[in-house]
Every structure is written in structure tokens, then in C-alpha cells.
Design a protein around this motif. Structure first.
Motif, PDB file in Angstrom:
ATOM      1  N   VAL A 109      17.415  76.279  50.060  1.00  0.00           N
ATOM      2  CA  VAL A 109      18.591  76.968  50.602  1.00  0.00           C
ATOM      3  C   VAL A 109      18.648  78.398  50.065  1.00  0.00           C
ATOM      4  CG1 VAL A 109      21.129  76.998  50.655  1.00  0.00           C
ATOM      5  CG2 VAL A 109      19.892  74.850  50.993  1.00  0.00           C
ATOM      6  N   VAL A 110      18.246  78.591  48.810  1.00  0.00           N
ATOM      7  CA  VAL A 110      18.216  79.933  48.223  1.00  0.00           C
ATOM      8  C   VAL A 110      17.252  80.834  48.999  1.00  0.00           C
ATOM      9  CG1 VAL A 110      17.585  81.269  46.156  1.00  0.00           C
ATOM     10  CG2 VAL A 110      18.872  79.142  45.915  1.00  0.00           C
ATOM     11  N   ASP A 111      16.075  80.296  49.360  1.00  0.00           N
ATOM     12  CA  ASP A 111      15.102  81.064  50.154  1.00  0.00           C
ATOM     13  C   ASP A 111      15.714  81.493  51.487  1.00  0.00           C
ATOM     14  OD1 ASP A 111      13.059  80.676  48.241  1.00  0.00           O
ATOM     15  OD2 ASP A 111      12.460  78.779  49.172  1.00  0.00           O
ATOM     16  N   ILE A 112      16.409  80.564  52.129  1.00  0.00           N
ATOM     17  CA  ILE A 112      17.011  80.851  53.434  1.00  0.00           C
ATOM     18  C   ILE A 112      18.105  81.902  53.292  1.00  0.00           C
ATOM     19  CG2 ILE A 112      18.369  79.849  55.330  1.00  0.00           C
ATOM     20  CD1 ILE A 112      16.804  77.175  54.712  1.00  0.00           C
ATOM     21  N   ILE A 123      19.945  80.302  60.960  1.00  0.00           N
ATOM     22  CA  ILE A 123      18.960  79.461  61.647  1.00  0.00           C
ATOM     23  C   ILE A 123      17.650  80.213  61.831  1.00  0.00           C
ATOM     24  CG2 ILE A 123      18.412  78.348  63.857  1.00  0.00           C
ATOM     25  CD1 ILE A 123      21.407  77.560  63.999  1.00  0.00           C
ATOM     26  N   GLU A 124      17.718  81.448  62.305  1.00  0.00           N
ATOM     27  CA  GLU A 124      16.498  82.255  62.495  1.00  0.00           C
ATOM     28  C   GLU A 124      15.778  82.479  61.171  1.00  0.00           C
ATOM     29  OE1 GLU A 124      17.625  85.849  64.494  1.00  0.00           O
ATOM     30  OE2 GLU A 124      18.432  84.749  66.217  1.00  0.00           O
ATOM     31  N   GLU A 145      17.908  71.444  66.868  1.00  0.00           N
ATOM     32  CA  GLU A 145      18.783  71.522  68.043  1.00  0.00           C
ATOM     33  C   GLU A 145      18.589  72.846  68.780  1.00  0.00           C
ATOM     34  OE1 GLU A 145      21.571  70.608  70.898  1.00  0.00           O
ATOM     35  OE2 GLU A 145      20.664  69.273  69.418  1.00  0.00           O
ATOM     36  N   HIS A 146      18.480  73.929  68.020  1.00  0.00           N
ATOM     37  CA  HIS A 146      18.259  75.260  68.594  1.00  0.00           C
ATOM     38  C   HIS A 146      16.933  75.286  69.364  1.00  0.00           C
ATOM     39  CE1 HIS A 146      18.544  79.670  68.730  1.00  0.00           C
ATOM     40  NE2 HIS A 146      17.255  79.674  68.459  1.00  0.00           N
ATOM     41  N   ALA A 147      15.878  74.747  68.747  1.00  0.00           N
ATOM     42  CA  ALA A 147      14.566  74.714  69.391  1.00  0.00           C
ATOM     43  C   ALA A 147      14.593  73.823  70.631  1.00  0.00           C
ATOM     44  CB  ALA A 147      13.512  74.221  68.393  1.00  0.00           C
TER      45      ALA A 147
END
Length: 197
Positions: free
Chosen positions: A31-34, A14-15, A61-63
Motif C-alpha cells: 500500500v505504501v508503494d501505491i 487504481i492507475e 473491476e476497472h479492467a
């Protein structure tokens, strides 16, 4: 794999997604970048998230959770419901100035996300406000027949407007102006008619 490892890896993804969105924008991030940013394999990302959309939802949701924790802290500075709602409004207008969602998404993406998820966001905000309103019914700060759900939605709509819509008549960059705006209309509309007392 321990529960702690699962949580840590999920949080790392997530971060890393937030970092990618900040640097590349929401649409260009893959997704590859993440996975690269998190220093995990793409298959590891897919162990936690079905697709990029699910990652975006988890980021939102996290934010949201962090936002409500911070708003609760701001509201905790107030004694009365009126003070608490004033602090909430000031917090929201400051968040708009200082959080600058454009760092993560461009203005069109922010508008789309807010519109697409508006019903869910309003419900969440109303649920967050409900205990404050219910407590104020018990103390007599608001009228006994106040519909907590409707009042929560009304004030949630006010907060969303303060966050997203500039004013033609108010300087919402000024905390005192925002505070007086809320004091003049919000809680007084929830209370008994003072003239009838």
C-alpha cells in the motif's frame, strides 16, 4: 470534497496500483508503494480502500469494465448473433496475445486470480452476453426455447477457454481459424435443427 475529486483520486490510486503491479508484481507491491506512486499519503489510500486486497479487486473491476466496453465495440461490427459471437471470440484471443497480463502479474498469479474469481467472472460474462442472446430469440436466429442464462454461461466458458487454454489442434493465433471454430459450433447449437425446417 466534491464527487469529482473523490472519483479522480480513486482512479489515480487504481492507475498507480496498476503501475506498481506492472513494475514490481502483485505480491511485492505494498500500500505504501501505491501511495507513493499516486503521490498521496497512505491514510488517503485508506480513505478509499480498506486494504490491498480491496485495491486489487478495484483494479480487476476497472479492467473488466474496460474489457467489456472494448468487446461490445468488437461485437458491434457484426450484424447477426453468429457474427457478434465470432467477433467476441476473435477479440478474446487477440486480447490474450496483446494484453499480456504477465506485464502485471506472473503466470501463476493470473491463474490464481482467474480460478479464485471464476464463478464471478463467468456470471459477469454471461450477464454481458444475455441481451445479445435474448435479442436473437426475438429475431428467430436462435430457437425460441433457448435458455439465455445457460447459453450465456456456455459461451462465456468457451471465451474463457479461448483466453486461457492453448489448443492442441487449432491455431488460435489465427483469427480466421477462431472465427470458423465458433461459426461451426456455437450459434448452430443455439438454433433450430436446420434439417427439420
Amino acid at each position: 470534497m466534491s464527487a469529482e475529486t473523490v472519483t479522480d483520486t480513486r482512479e489515480l490510486i487504481i492507475e498507480s496500483a496498476f503501475d506498481c503491479f506492472r513494475r514490481q508484481g502483485l505480491n511485492k507491491t505494498t500500500v505504501v508503494d501505491i501511495a507513493r506512486a499516486a503521490d498521496v499519503s497512505r491514510s488517503t489510500v485508506y480513505e478509499y480502500f480498506r486494504d490491498k486486497e480491496e485495491i486489487v479487486e478495484a483494479c480487476a473491476e476497472h479492467a473488466s469494465q474496460q474489457f467489456y466496453r472494448e468487446m461490445a465495440r468488437a461485437m458491434g461490427k457484426g450484424e447477426s448473433l453468429e457474427d457478434k459471437l465470432v467477433h467476441a471470440a476473435v477479440f478474446v484471443t487477440r486480447a490474450r496475445r496483446f494484453v499480456e497480463p504477465e506485464k502485471y502479474f506472473d503466470a501463476a498469479e493470473v491463474s490464481l486470480l482467474l480460478t479464485k474469481n471464476a464463478a464471478v467472472l463467468l456470471r459477469e460474462c454471461g450477464e454481458f452476453l444475455a441481451p445479445y442472446l435474448a435479442a436473437a430469440k426475438l429475431t428467430g436466429e436462435v430457437r425460441k426455447d433457448l435458455n439465455v442464462v445457460s447459453a450465456g454461461e456456455w459461451f462465456a466458458r468457451m471465451l474463457f477457454s479461448l483466453f486461457s487454454t492453448p489448443s492442441a489442434t487449432l491455431d488460435i493465433e489465427d483469427d480466421d481459424v477462431v472465427a470458423e471454430f465458433v461459426r461451426s459450433f456455437a450459434v448452430r447449437g443455439f438454433a433450430n435443427d436446420r434439417r427439420a425446417r
